[in-house]
Design a protein around this motif. Structure first.
Motif, mmCIF file in Angstrom:
data_model
loop_
_atom_site.group_PDB
_atom_site.id
_atom_site.type_symbol
_atom_site.label_atom_id
_atom_site.label_comp_id
_atom_site.label_asym_id
_atom_site.label_seq_id
_atom_site.Cartn_x
_atom_site.Cartn_y
_atom_site.Cartn_z
ATOM 1 N N SER A 109 50.721 1.341 18.380
ATOM 2 C CA SER A 109 49.766 1.876 17.395
ATOM 3 C C SER A 109 50.339 3.095 16.693
ATOM 4 C CB SER A 109 48.449 2.236 18.091
ATOM 5 O OG SER A 109 47.874 1.127 18.713
ATOM 6 N N VAL A 110 51.375 2.875 15.917
ATOM 7 C CA VAL A 110 52.146 3.963 15.324
ATOM 8 C C VAL A 110 51.290 4.877 14.442
ATOM 9 C CG1 VAL A 110 54.162 4.498 13.901
ATOM 10 C CG2 VAL A 110 54.213 2.540 15.439
ATOM 11 N N ALA A 111 50.498 4.302 13.548
ATOM 12 C CA ALA A 111 49.681 5.120 12.637
ATOM 13 C C ALA A 111 48.645 5.930 13.404
ATOM 14 C CB ALA A 111 49.005 4.239 11.589
ATOM 15 N N GLN A 112 48.033 5.317 14.420
ATOM 16 C CA GLN A 112 47.024 6.026 15.211
ATOM 17 C C GLN A 112 47.656 7.179 15.999
ATOM 18 O OE1 GLN A 112 47.385 2.756 14.845
ATOM 19 N NE2 GLN A 112 45.460 1.675 15.032
ATOM 20 N N ILE A 113 48.806 6.935 16.608
ATOM 21 C CA ILE A 113 49.489 7.979 17.377
ATOM 22 C C ILE A 113 49.804 9.161 16.458
ATOM 23 C CG2 ILE A 113 51.593 8.560 18.652
ATOM 24 C CD1 ILE A 113 51.568 5.521 19.571
ATOM 25 N N TYR A 114 50.278 8.868 15.258
ATOM 26 C CA TYR A 114 50.591 9.913 14.289
ATOM 27 C C TYR A 114 49.336 10.713 13.934
ATOM 28 C CZ TYR A 114 52.180 12.107 9.954
ATOM 29 O OH TYR A 114 52.489 13.022 8.971
ATOM 30 N N LEU A 115 48.226 10.009 13.662
ATOM 31 C CA LEU A 115 46.964 10.680 13.332
ATOM 32 C C LEU A 115 46.519 11.579 14.477
ATOM 33 C CD1 LEU A 115 44.323 11.166 11.729
ATOM 34 C CD2 LEU A 115 43.447 9.057 12.765
ATOM 35 N N TYR A 116 46.528 11.052 15.689
ATOM 36 C CA TYR A 116 46.063 11.832 16.839
ATOM 37 C C TYR A 116 46.923 13.078 17.040
ATOM 38 C CZ TYR A 116 43.702 7.377 17.783
ATOM 39 O OH TYR A 116 42.963 6.223 17.686
ATOM 40 N N GLN A 117 48.231 12.938 16.888
ATOM 41 C CA GLN A 117 49.102 14.100 17.058
ATOM 42 C C GLN A 117 48.899 15.112 15.927
ATOM 43 O OE1 GLN A 117 52.931 12.114 17.715
ATOM 44 N NE2 GLN A 117 52.762 12.588 19.883
ATOM 45 N N GLN A 118 48.647 14.636 14.720
ATOM 46 C CA GLN A 118 48.339 15.542 13.601
ATOM 47 C C GLN A 118 47.098 16.383 13.903
ATOM 48 O OE1 GLN A 118 47.915 12.915 10.169
ATOM 49 N NE2 GLN A 118 49.431 14.182 9.123
ATOM 50 N N GLN A 119 46.161 15.802 14.648
ATOM 51 C CA GLN A 119 44.901 16.479 14.956
ATOM 52 C C GLN A 119 44.971 17.276 16.262
ATOM 53 O OE1 GLN A 119 42.286 16.668 12.775
ATOM 54 N NE2 GLN A 119 43.877 15.777 11.481
ATOM 55 N N GLY A 120 46.172 17.484 16.784
ATOM 56 C CA GLY A 120 46.343 18.361 17.937
ATOM 57 C C GLY A 120 46.307 17.669 19.293
ATOM 58 N N PHE A 121 46.304 16.355 19.313
ATOM 59 C CA PHE A 121 46.364 15.624 20.582
ATOM 60 C C PHE A 121 47.818 15.525 21.026
ATOM 61 C CE2 PHE A 121 42.249 14.414 19.062
ATOM 62 C CZ PHE A 121 41.504 14.012 20.163
ATOM 63 N N GLN A 122 48.030 15.588 22.330
ATOM 64 C CA GLN A 122 49.373 15.472 22.894
ATOM 65 C C GLN A 122 49.386 14.346 23.922
ATOM 66 O OE1 GLN A 122 49.966 19.451 24.501
ATOM 67 N NE2 GLN A 122 51.107 20.029 22.686
ATOM 68 N N ILE A 123 50.506 13.633 23.991
ATOM 69 C CA ILE A 123 50.635 12.566 24.987
ATOM 70 C C ILE A 123 50.653 13.207 26.374
ATOM 71 C CG2 ILE A 123 52.093 10.707 25.875
ATOM 72 C CD1 ILE A 123 53.104 10.339 22.954
ATOM 73 N N THR A 124 49.714 12.773 27.220
ATOM 74 C CA THR A 124 49.594 13.349 28.565
ATOM 75 C C THR A 124 49.799 12.313 29.668
ATOM 76 O OG1 THR A 124 47.192 13.080 28.398
ATOM 77 C CG2 THR A 124 48.093 15.265 27.876
ATOM 78 N N ASP A 125 49.832 11.031 29.300
ATOM 79 C CA ASP A 125 50.017 9.997 30.316
ATOM 80 C C ASP A 125 50.445 8.706 29.634
ATOM 81 O OD1 ASP A 125 50.022 8.750 32.815
ATOM 82 O OD2 ASP A 125 47.858 8.486 32.889
ATOM 83 N N VAL A 126 51.120 7.864 30.384
ATOM 84 C CA VAL A 126 51.459 6.513 29.940
ATOM 85 C C VAL A 126 51.001 5.577 31.045
ATOM 86 C CG1 VAL A 126 53.289 4.895 29.305
ATOM 87 C CG2 VAL A 126 53.469 7.312 28.624
ATOM 88 N N LYS A 127 50.092 4.667 30.701
ATOM 89 C CA LYS A 127 49.624 3.658 31.657
ATOM 90 C C LYS A 127 50.447 2.394 31.411
ATOM 91 C CE LYS A 127 44.968 5.549 31.974
ATOM 92 N NZ LYS A 127 43.530 5.285 31.778
ATOM 93 N N GLU A 128 51.453 2.226 32.251
ATOM 94 C CA GLU A 128 52.375 1.106 32.065
ATOM 95 C C GLU A 128 51.668 -0.229 32.266
ATOM 96 O OE1 GLU A 128 56.006 1.539 34.262
ATOM 97 O OE2 GLU A 128 56.283 3.603 33.586
ATOM 98 N N ASP A 129 51.998 -1.174 31.398
ATOM 99 C CA ASP A 129 51.473 -2.552 31.436
ATOM 100 C C ASP A 129 49.948 -2.639 31.315
ATOM 101 O OD1 ASP A 129 54.081 -3.500 31.708
ATOM 102 O OD2 ASP A 129 53.975 -3.512 33.892
ATOM 103 N N TYR A 130 49.311 -1.615 30.802
ATOM 104 C CA TYR A 130 47.847 -1.584 30.701
ATOM 105 C C TYR A 130 47.298 -2.817 29.975
ATOM 106 C CZ TYR A 130 43.153 -0.010 29.485
ATOM 107 O OH TYR A 130 41.782 0.072 29.340
ATOM 108 N N TYR A 131 47.878 -3.148 28.829
ATOM 109 C CA TYR A 131 47.355 -4.266 28.033
ATOM 110 C C TYR A 131 47.724 -5.621 28.633
ATOM 111 C CZ TYR A 131 45.991 -0.646 24.856
ATOM 112 O OH TYR A 131 45.403 0.480 24.340
ATOM 113 N N LEU A 132 48.801 -5.666 29.389
ATOM 114 C CA LEU A 132 49.181 -6.907 30.069
ATOM 115 C C LEU A 132 48.238 -7.187 31.240
ATOM 116 C CD1 LEU A 132 53.064 -6.411 30.220
ATOM 117 C CD2 LEU A 132 51.718 -7.506 28.418
ATOM 118 N N LEU A 133 47.810 -6.134 31.924
ATOM 119 C CA LEU A 133 46.978 -6.282 33.117
ATOM 120 C C LEU A 133 45.487 -6.396 32.823
ATOM 121 C CD1 LEU A 133 48.766 -3.602 35.346
ATOM 122 C CD2 LEU A 133 48.976 -6.101 35.519
ATOM 123 N N ASN A 134 45.022 -5.848 31.698
ATOM 124 C CA ASN A 134 43.587 -5.760 31.438
ATOM 125 C C ASN A 134 43.055 -6.702 30.367
ATOM 126 O OD1 ASN A 134 42.555 -3.444 33.173
ATOM 127 N ND2 ASN A 134 44.376 -2.551 32.244
#
Length: 156
Positions: A109-134
């Protein structure tokens, strides 16, 4: 006419139908959506008589909340409505006394990640295989299969 100036963001009234057509734009699983709606607050962006966007604010416990879903009608994407919804979600969380807001999105979600970071959000976790498992069905975005979920957090 400036579309953004004409938008009103408000809580979804209890007697209004849940805007699944919008929710499903951000999360293709009705089962996942139905799992987080209880206890959540749905806010809608309305232009004239039409709901054109939404977000879901979910309390995580303590002083944290999560934006579980944020979406804008496809023809209106890229016009600043998502940013408006995100800013409203942050303001609402702050007004409710939360000290942080998180939001999860796919690794693709490249555009969303960019928007969130522009608004002061920082990556704090990576849930590996989240979309594969859920999710039973594969999800593709920007030509890439969604695999991991990035969790971004903003301190309020």
């Amino acid at each position: 006419m400036d579309l953004l100036q004409d938008i009103v963001i408000r809580p979804l009234a209890k007697n209004e139908p849940v805007p699944y057509e919008l929710l499903l734009l951000a999360d293709p699983s009705k089962e996942m959506i139905d799992g987080y709606l209880p206890g959540s607050a749905i806010y809608v962006a309305q232009s004239e008589d039409r709901i054109i966007g939404e977000y879901v604010l979910y309390p995580l416990g303590g002083k944290a909340a999560e934006v579980k879903n944020i979406a804008v009608e496809a023809p209106l994407q890229g016009q600043g409505i998502g940013k408006l919804l995100l800013m409203h979600a942050v303001s609402t969380a702050r007004a409710k006394g939360y000290r942080s807001v998180t939001i999860g999105t796919a690794n693709s979600s490249v555009a969303q990640i960019y928007l969130y970071q522009q608004q002061g959000f920082q990556i704090t976790d990576v849930k590996e295989d989240y979309y594969l498992l859920n999710y039973a069905e594969p999800i593709y975005e920007n030509g890439e299969r969604c695999k991991d979920q990035l969790v971004l957090t903003k301190q309020l």
